[in-house]
Design an enzyme around this catalytic site. Structure first.
Site, PDB file in Angstrom:
ATOM      1  N   HIS A 424       0.826  -1.211   0.000  1.00 35.19           N
ATOM      2  CA  HIS A 424       0.000   0.000   0.000  1.00 35.19           C
ATOM      3  C   HIS A 424       0.858   1.258   0.000  1.00 35.19           C
ATOM      4  CE1 HIS A 424      -2.410   3.208   1.944  1.00 35.19           C
ATOM      5  NE2 HIS A 424      -3.397   2.704   1.221  1.00 35.19           N
ATOM      6  N   CYS A 800      -2.446  -2.363 -16.053  1.00 33.51           N
ATOM      7  CA  CYS A 800      -2.577  -1.234 -15.131  1.00 33.51           C
ATOM      8  C   CYS A 800      -1.963  -1.521 -13.767  1.00 33.51           C
ATOM      9  CB  CYS A 800      -4.039  -0.827 -14.974  1.00 33.51           C
ATOM     10  SG  CYS A 800      -5.079  -2.108 -14.241  1.00 33.51           S
TER      11      CYS A 800
END
Length: 845
Positions: A424, A800
């Site tokens: 993250h 992506c």
């Protein structure tokens, strides 16, 4: 000798190459071809030097035959790449008692003694391997130093200093060859990127002394500044000197051109100065490179000893390449090929000045480039408080979560104990241009005690100042010197040339209007991934989101989501307006709902107050929503099917926003992407609801609009069943973060604990979360692409995931026929350049 492939007199047509004799030898041959004043030179090949290291010496009489009797020589290393280094050069070989007498008559005793003393010093330390401290104390200037050096040599070796020039040269060659073959040298050059078996050539050259009557000395000159790349005459000159003495000459060294701060070479020897400028300019034009020239002047006459590529940082490299192309010396394509894509990172972010000393407290994974200095804070709230006080801070966490987003935006950099390249913290850091080091497991993180312990035991507490180097993965003590980011005209020019060459689209992953503005500034061709969950973590939105999660029925969920609709619509409207008609691909909500809920007791109590519920009820509901492995649980399309009201609200916001944005004149065709799909039926169920919402919005507004529906391929099954999914979806975008995770059965957040050991032992060639695994994950991409296009030939394909900005991944996607890649906004320039280089490489074959 000229035709001997291993002991070669350097002439215009001598058989030498950089691959057989090294870069220095080849450069000297080019200077000879330009008829520049290069001293007579003999080059020894890699094979010859390798044999010398094994004890097989060349024919010394043959080697010395091109030189005049009594001529002093020097030996310099010639590796294939100058950056790989090599043993130190040794000057004045052939200096002995007899030669001293001869030179004393011509140059004077002090000058002759200095030449002799310099050679004795170098020979003693570099060849005989004697204690350098002994000879450093003696010095190298004048008769007293010479006498003391000769005496010390004899005492240390129990034999007089060798007098035979052939013996001296042989020992120098043997010493340099063995030094290159040694273990320490091998490890050092491997660290610089050289292969283990890299060869070394040696250059034996007539000495241009730099001592004597008239103006004599040595120096270096270049036509550009290696730090800025700007046109600027740079270098130093020192009278009565040799080698690179001028660079260490301190206040005695002279400027090259006239300077109000002191004397210059232009004042002392104007003709020599003029010749040097002419030679350097000719080298720039003919060698097609900015060169640093090492020279010696003897009685006003210039000798060129060497020419090497000007050392430069990334900023200077871009300016130099662009200016050479603009001057017609190289082509635009060659200018593009000269800049490593990764070098652009140094222009986009502040960087640690690595020429200065720095104190390393720990290391981790270099997850997001750039550098920043600030005071340590251990929570997002403290980071926000620091920002409010206008104090720079570094956010330190075990690992970050979506709740830390606001703190990350407030901090100057982020450091985490856990995580890898797709954790993250890493993903968000790269997205917003925030320096980030993750997986710093060699340091001890005590978040509750607000302590951070370095690898050497030093303890840092909240408020202590550190510097984070996200480019090299280092945690540095205190404040260090930083180089500013530089996005100048040369940078923009280079990338404009890149866009003319590349043949694959480059979009950006952008989650907020601010991200979109960054992407637009870097000329991304649209947004390839907008993660909508990041829009929900502002305080006012998060509370409403939690109300929706705690709602008992569908009607209550809709009521809560009605309050989120306006802010979501406003976000999408600004996103569409910012991109001004460029495509925008919006991923519907992906993470499991528990990520929006607090995880500690204080958070539970606050939520109970906000929702007017008993604390026990809140705690029970939060615990009931927990999953053993939420990354494989109710998230993505599963959440959209189980709680359809969320996706209903989001697509309504998208449609209404596209209508609002279209009023400005830019045509908007939103791309809606469904995450974590595994089956065709999932897409059909979501599409049916999207079509219902679209019809309702058309009826309510009277406006017509279109949209494109696609799927984010993150599960192996979606790749394998792409032919089924493509019947309903018009585009497939491969999310390689989760696809890699699921293909390997690895957690991208935890794999960093053992991944370095796996790579070290050859289990994996590279960390698959950092470099795309073309054999395993790549095969799934190829299968998905082929099967999807078999069902729908016009299917749009893209990548992506975080791999999208890597040159290796772009090469893979081009070969697989993908339409575009999407990456973090700050990686867009890197991807544009990498794509251009791949296209140029294909054109050149």
């Amino acid at each position: 000798m000229q035709n001997d492939p291993h002991t070669t007199l350097i002439t215009a047509d001598a058989p030498v190459t950089a691959e057989t004799h090294g870069g220095r030898t080849k450069c000297l041959q080019r200077l000879v071809r330009l008829e520049l004043p290069v001293p007579r030179t003999v080059g020894l090949s890699f094979d010859a030097v390798h044999k010398i290291a094994r004890g097989e010496m060349p024919d010394m009489a043959f080697l010395l035959s091109p030189f005049e009797a009594g001529e002093l020589l020097c030996v310099r290393p010639s590796s294939e790449d100058p950056d790989w280094g090599g043993p130190s050069a040794i000057l004045n070989i052939g200096m002995n008692d007899a030669r001293f007498v001869d030179l004393a008559e011509r140059l004077g005793k002090e000058a002759a003694a200095s030449l002799y003393a310099r050679f004795v010093h170098s020979y003693a330390v570099l060849v005989a391997r004697l204690d350098p401290d002994v000879f450093d104390e003696i010095g190298m200037e004048g008769q007293a130093s010479l006498s003391e050096a000769l005496r010390a040599y004899e005492e240390e070796t129990d034999e007089p200093f060798p007098q035979d020039p052939a013996v001296q040269l042989a020992e120098v060659l043997r010493s340099m060859a063995r030094a290159w073959e040694g273990t320490s040298a091998r490890l050092l050059r491997q660290a610089k990127g050289a292969p283990a078996d890299a060869g070394l050539g040696l250059v034996v050259q007539s000495m241009a002394l730099g001592f004597g009557a008239g103006e004599c000395g040595s120096g270096v000159i270049q036509l550009v500044d290696g730090q800025t790349g700007l046109e600027q005459l740079t270098g130093r000159y020192l009278s009565q000197s040799q080698g690179r003495d001028a660079l260490d000459g301190g206040s005695e060294a002279l400027f090259l051109e006239r300077d109000p701060r002191g004397p210059s070479l232009e004042d002392l020897a104007p003709q020599a100065f003029e010749d040097l400028i002419a030679y350097a300019t000719l080298m720039r034009t003919k060698l097609r490179e900015e060169m640093q020239v090492e020279f010696v002047i003897e009685d006003g006459r210039v000798h060129l000893l060497d020419g090497v590529r000007v050392a430069r940082n990334s900023r200077a490299a871009v300016r130099i390449a662009v200016r050479l192309a603009e001057d017609g010396i190289i082509t635009r394509q060659e200018a593009l090929m000269r800049i490593p894509p990764s070098a652009l990172n140094e222009l986009l972010h502040k960087q640690v000045d690595r020429t200065r000393a720095r104190d390393v407290a720990g290391r981790g994974v270099a997850a997001s480039p750039g550098a920043a200095t600030g005071r340590i804070v251990f929570s997002a709230a403290e980071a926000q408080a620091s920002a409010a006080r206008d104090e720079a801070c570094i956010l330190v966490r075990r690992e970050t979560s979506p709740e830390d987003i606001r703190g990350m935006h407030a901090a100057k950099a982020v450091l985490t104990e856990r995580g890898g390249m797709t954790s993250h913290a890493a993903v968000i850091g790269r997205g917003i241009g925030l320096p980030c080091v993750v997986g710093a497991s060699e340091m001890r993180f005590q978040i509750r005690k607000k302590l951070l312990t370095g690898r050497d035991g030093r303890v840092f507490k909240e408020g202590d100042v550190i510097t984070l180097d996200g480019t090299h993965g280092e945690i540095l003590v205190g404040e260090v010197s930083l180089l500013e980011a530089t996005l100048d005209d040369a940078f923009k020019t280079l990338l404009s040339w890149a866009d003319l060459e590349r043949d694959i689209g480059i979009r950006a992953n952008a989650d907020t209007p601010a991200d979109a503005r960054t992407a637009k500034n870097f000329l991304a061709q649209g947004i390839g991934l907008c993660r909508t969950e990041h829009m929900f973590f502002e305080d006012d939105r998060l509370t409403v989101m939690r109300e929706m999660i705690f709602a008992e029925n569908s009607e209550d969920r809709r009521a809560a989501l009605e309050r989120l609709l306006p802010v979501q619509r406003a976000d999408f409207t600004e996103l569409f307006m910012t991109m001004a008609g460029l495509p925008v691909c919006i991923r519907l909500l992906d993470p499991p709902l528990h990520e929006f809920l607090p995880s500690d007791h204080a958070g539970h109590r606050g939520l109970a107050e906000a929702l007017d519920l008993p604390l026990s009820e809140v705690t029970r509901r939060v615990e009931a929503m927990g999953e053993y492995n939420p990354m494989l649980g109710m998230r993505g399309v599963r959440l959209g099917i189980a709680v359809p009201e969320i996706y209903d609200m989001q697509v309504r916001a998208i449609f209404e926003a596209s209508i609002n944005a279209a009023k400005s004149g830019a045509p908007i065709v939103p791309e809606i992407m469904i995450p974590l799909v595994s089956a065709k039926r999932e897409v059909e169920l979501v599409k049916m609801r999207i079509d219902v919402v679209a019809a309702a919005v058309r009826a309510e507004t009277g406006a017509d609009f279109d949209y494109k529906l696609g799927v984010m391929v993150e599960t192996p099954r979606a790749a394998l069943r792409a032919q089924d999914i493509a019947e309903t979806a018009v585009f497939l975008s491969f999310g390689t973060n989760d696809l890699t995770q699921m293909t390997y059965g690895l957690s991208r957040d935890d794999a960093g604990r053992f991944m370095s050991e796996y790579v070290k032992q050859g289990v994996f060639a590279e960390d698959p979360f950092h470099t795309l695994d073309v054999d395993g994950v790549g095969e799934l991409l190829i299968l998905g692409a082929r099967r999807g296009r078999a069902a729908r030939p016009d299917l749009v394909l893209s990548m992506c995931g975080e791999h999208g900005g890597n040159p290796e991944s772009i090469a893979f996607c081009r070969a697989a026929g993908f339409d575009y890649v999407s990456c973090s906004p700050f990686r867009v320039p890197v991807a544009r350049l990498a794509a251009a280089q791949l296209a140029i490489f294909d054109k050149l074959g």
